[in-house]
Design a protein around this motif. Sequence first.
Motif, PDB file in Angstrom:
ATOM      1  N   TYR A 189     -46.569   6.698  24.696  1.00 54.18           N
ATOM      2  CA  TYR A 189     -45.541   5.682  24.486  1.00 54.18           C
ATOM      3  C   TYR A 189     -44.873   5.239  25.787  1.00 54.18           C
ATOM      4  O   TYR A 189     -44.545   4.069  25.958  1.00 54.18           O
ATOM      5  CB  TYR A 189     -44.478   6.195  23.512  1.00 54.18           C
ATOM      6  CG  TYR A 189     -44.895   6.174  22.060  1.00 54.18           C
ATOM      7  CD1 TYR A 189     -45.966   5.399  21.620  1.00 54.18           C
ATOM      8  CD2 TYR A 189     -44.219   6.930  21.117  1.00 54.18           C
ATOM      9  CE1 TYR A 189     -46.350   5.383  20.293  1.00 54.18           C
ATOM     10  CE2 TYR A 189     -44.593   6.918  19.779  1.00 54.18           C
ATOM     11  CZ  TYR A 189     -45.660   6.144  19.376  1.00 54.18           C
ATOM     12  OH  TYR A 189     -46.028   6.135  18.055  1.00 54.18           O
ATOM     13  N   TYR A 190     -44.652   6.197  26.706  1.00 55.78           N
ATOM     14  CA  TYR A 190     -43.906   5.864  27.913  1.00 55.78           C
ATOM     15  C   TYR A 190     -44.701   6.031  29.203  1.00 55.78           C
ATOM     16  O   TYR A 190     -44.177   5.778  30.279  1.00 55.78           O
ATOM     17  CB  TYR A 190     -42.626   6.700  27.979  1.00 55.78           C
ATOM     18  CG  TYR A 190     -41.659   6.349  26.871  1.00 55.78           C
ATOM     19  CD1 TYR A 190     -41.194   5.045  26.718  1.00 55.78           C
ATOM     20  CD2 TYR A 190     -41.233   7.304  25.964  1.00 55.78           C
ATOM     21  CE1 TYR A 190     -40.324   4.712  25.700  1.00 55.78           C
ATOM     22  CE2 TYR A 190     -40.351   6.985  24.942  1.00 55.78           C
ATOM     23  CZ  TYR A 190     -39.903   5.687  24.812  1.00 55.78           C
ATOM     24  OH  TYR A 190     -39.044   5.361  23.798  1.00 55.78           O
ATOM     25  N   ARG A 191     -45.935   6.491  29.111  1.00 58.19           N
ATOM     26  CA  ARG A 191     -46.822   6.484  30.269  1.00 58.19           C
ATOM     27  C   ARG A 191     -48.256   6.590  29.776  1.00 58.19           C
ATOM     28  O   ARG A 191     -48.523   7.187  28.732  1.00 58.19           O
ATOM     29  CB  ARG A 191     -46.480   7.589  31.268  1.00 58.19           C
ATOM     30  CG  ARG A 191     -46.538   9.000  30.775  1.00 58.19           C
ATOM     31  CD  ARG A 191     -46.047   9.972  31.851  1.00 58.19           C
ATOM     32  NE  ARG A 191     -46.877   9.949  33.051  1.00 58.19           N
ATOM     33  CZ  ARG A 191     -46.545  10.561  34.191  1.00 58.19           C
ATOM     34  NH1 ARG A 191     -45.395  11.217  34.292  1.00 58.19           N
ATOM     35  NH2 ARG A 191     -47.343  10.510  35.244  1.00 58.19           N
ATOM     36  N   SER A 192     -49.168   6.009  30.532  1.00 56.95           N
ATOM     37  CA  SER A 192     -50.545   5.878  30.064  1.00 56.95           C
ATOM     38  C   SER A 192     -51.493   6.911  30.656  1.00 56.95           C
ATOM     39  O   SER A 192     -52.696   6.849  30.415  1.00 56.95           O
ATOM     40  CB  SER A 192     -51.071   4.472  30.380  1.00 56.95           C
ATOM     41  OG  SER A 192     -51.025   4.223  31.777  1.00 56.95           O
ATOM     42  N   ASP A 193     -50.966   7.880  31.425  1.00 59.29           N
ATOM     43  CA  ASP A 193     -51.826   8.917  31.987  1.00 59.29           C
ATOM     44  C   ASP A 193     -52.488   9.716  30.866  1.00 59.29           C
ATOM     45  O   ASP A 193     -51.881   9.946  29.817  1.00 59.29           O
ATOM     46  CB  ASP A 193     -51.017   9.900  32.840  1.00 59.29           C
ATOM     47  CG  ASP A 193     -50.067   9.218  33.798  1.00 59.29           C
ATOM     48  OD1 ASP A 193     -49.282   8.377  33.327  1.00 59.29           O
ATOM     49  OD2 ASP A 193     -50.090   9.551  34.986  1.00 59.29           O
ATOM     50  N   PRO A 194     -53.705  10.194  31.068  1.00 56.73           N
ATOM     51  CA  PRO A 194     -54.332  11.063  30.066  1.00 56.73           C
ATOM     52  C   PRO A 194     -53.443  12.268  29.765  1.00 56.73           C
ATOM     53  O   PRO A 194     -52.794  12.821  30.660  1.00 56.73           O
ATOM     54  CB  PRO A 194     -55.644  11.485  30.734  1.00 56.73           C
ATOM     55  CG  PRO A 194     -55.950  10.383  31.688  1.00 56.73           C
ATOM     56  CD  PRO A 194     -54.615   9.918  32.200  1.00 56.73           C
ATOM     57  N   TRP A 195     -53.430  12.672  28.516  1.00 57.36           N
ATOM     58  CA  TRP A 195     -52.505  13.720  28.086  1.00 57.36           C
ATOM     59  C   TRP A 195     -52.907  15.114  28.567  1.00 57.36           C
ATOM     60  O   TRP A 195     -52.162  16.078  28.351  1.00 57.36           O
ATOM     61  CB  TRP A 195     -52.344  13.702  26.567  1.00 57.36           C
ATOM     62  CG  TRP A 195     -53.627  13.644  25.795  1.00 57.36           C
ATOM     63  CD1 TRP A 195     -54.267  12.522  25.350  1.00 57.36           C
ATOM     64  CD2 TRP A 195     -54.427  14.747  25.376  1.00 57.36           C
ATOM     65  NE1 TRP A 195     -55.423  12.856  24.677  1.00 57.36           N
ATOM     66  CE2 TRP A 195     -55.542  14.221  24.676  1.00 57.36           C
ATOM     67  CE3 TRP A 195     -54.314  16.132  25.511  1.00 57.36           C
ATOM     68  CZ2 TRP A 195     -56.536  15.024  24.126  1.00 57.36           C
ATOM     69  CZ3 TRP A 195     -55.308  16.942  24.965  1.00 57.36           C
ATOM     70  CH2 TRP A 195     -56.395  16.389  24.283  1.00 57.36           C
TER      71      TRP A 195
END
Length: 384
Positions: free
Chosen positions: A189-195
């Motif tokens: 939701y607030y950043r697109s880096d891989p989890w």
Amino acid sequence: MIIDSHAYCFPPADSPAGHPTAADHLRWVQGGQASHHQPAWRIRDRAPASSDVLAAPGGAMDFDNLPDVNFRVDHDKGRVVWTIDGEDFTKQFYPPNLPHLEYTPHNLLAEMDYAGVDKVLLHVDAMLGRDPAFQAESVAVDPERIYSLAPVDEWRLAGELDAVIAETVAAVEQHGLHAIKFNPPHAYYYRSDPWDGEHLRPFWEAVAALGVPIFFTLGTGPGEASVLQTVESRRRGYLAELDILVRWMERYPDVLCSLTHGFPWRLFLDDDPAGSPSRIELPDEIWAPFANPNLGLEVCFPVRLGDVFDYPYRELWPTLEQMVERIGAERLLWGTDMPFQNRFCTYRQSRRWIEDYCGFLSAEDLAAIMGGTCARVLGLRSRN
């Protein structure tokens, strides 16, 4: 021993339920209704309608800009209602017959008794609540039969990492919850880096140290909420999420994990020219993560496809057979999404379509799928 690996208990939809206020909780409910595939209708005459009007322009977490449609709970009928130009509308994302949009452990135990279900694993979702104390209280009603996952506020990991770590650890060590639920779509939701990236390494190190299983509900990547996504791009996004899971499992080889709901079945329905899907078509690469023996897969069809295929789900039998052939019954967990599966079939039928109709399953297969695998993952002893 029959174990449902996926059920819920939850307080009323317009109660705080672990959110800061009841209004905050209701905003999650409104956002959830907006994006769900269940049909909406105008209450006056049951004319078909759209629930897209409930969505915020900025996406799933844009709660400050949700349309003001007097979104509320009809406590008597057990459904949500909203009003546009003086007309009231509703939909049944929640199943019917839930006064106050509440489902208690006593409700669940009564259903379990009638359907012959011995034990159940409660799942968690922010739309339903995010309160580990409530989950623990539900378990305490019958701790020999009810187990629970711990919630994680994935969307807060971007800015409140230490707090979320502390809350997750407390859910297991203080509240005594038995496993962890992780929704990667919320982490985007607030950043697109891989989890599985470096920014979340402290979280995963703390979670892995707890020694409990993790149940993942994968989405289709950072762009999941985009209206520009096609079916094909969403399929590619899901496969990319599986690649992340493979990396994650390699980094944490001692952690058992499972994919909730199975795969996103609706993405893999065949493209029937007549517009009526007849089967599921899965790409070969979807099975690659199961080279890791720590990964399980939920067998959960009626709640996901009950509006597409009817009981006893003959069109789905080949897919279940494929699941057994590709990864083995000993890694499959029967789950129902109870009470939501009641939109399409009874709790008994959610057992019977497998036990009475899937003749390709051996007695050993059935014992594993219907409870043995879940018992192993949770470390439960079989009942003699």
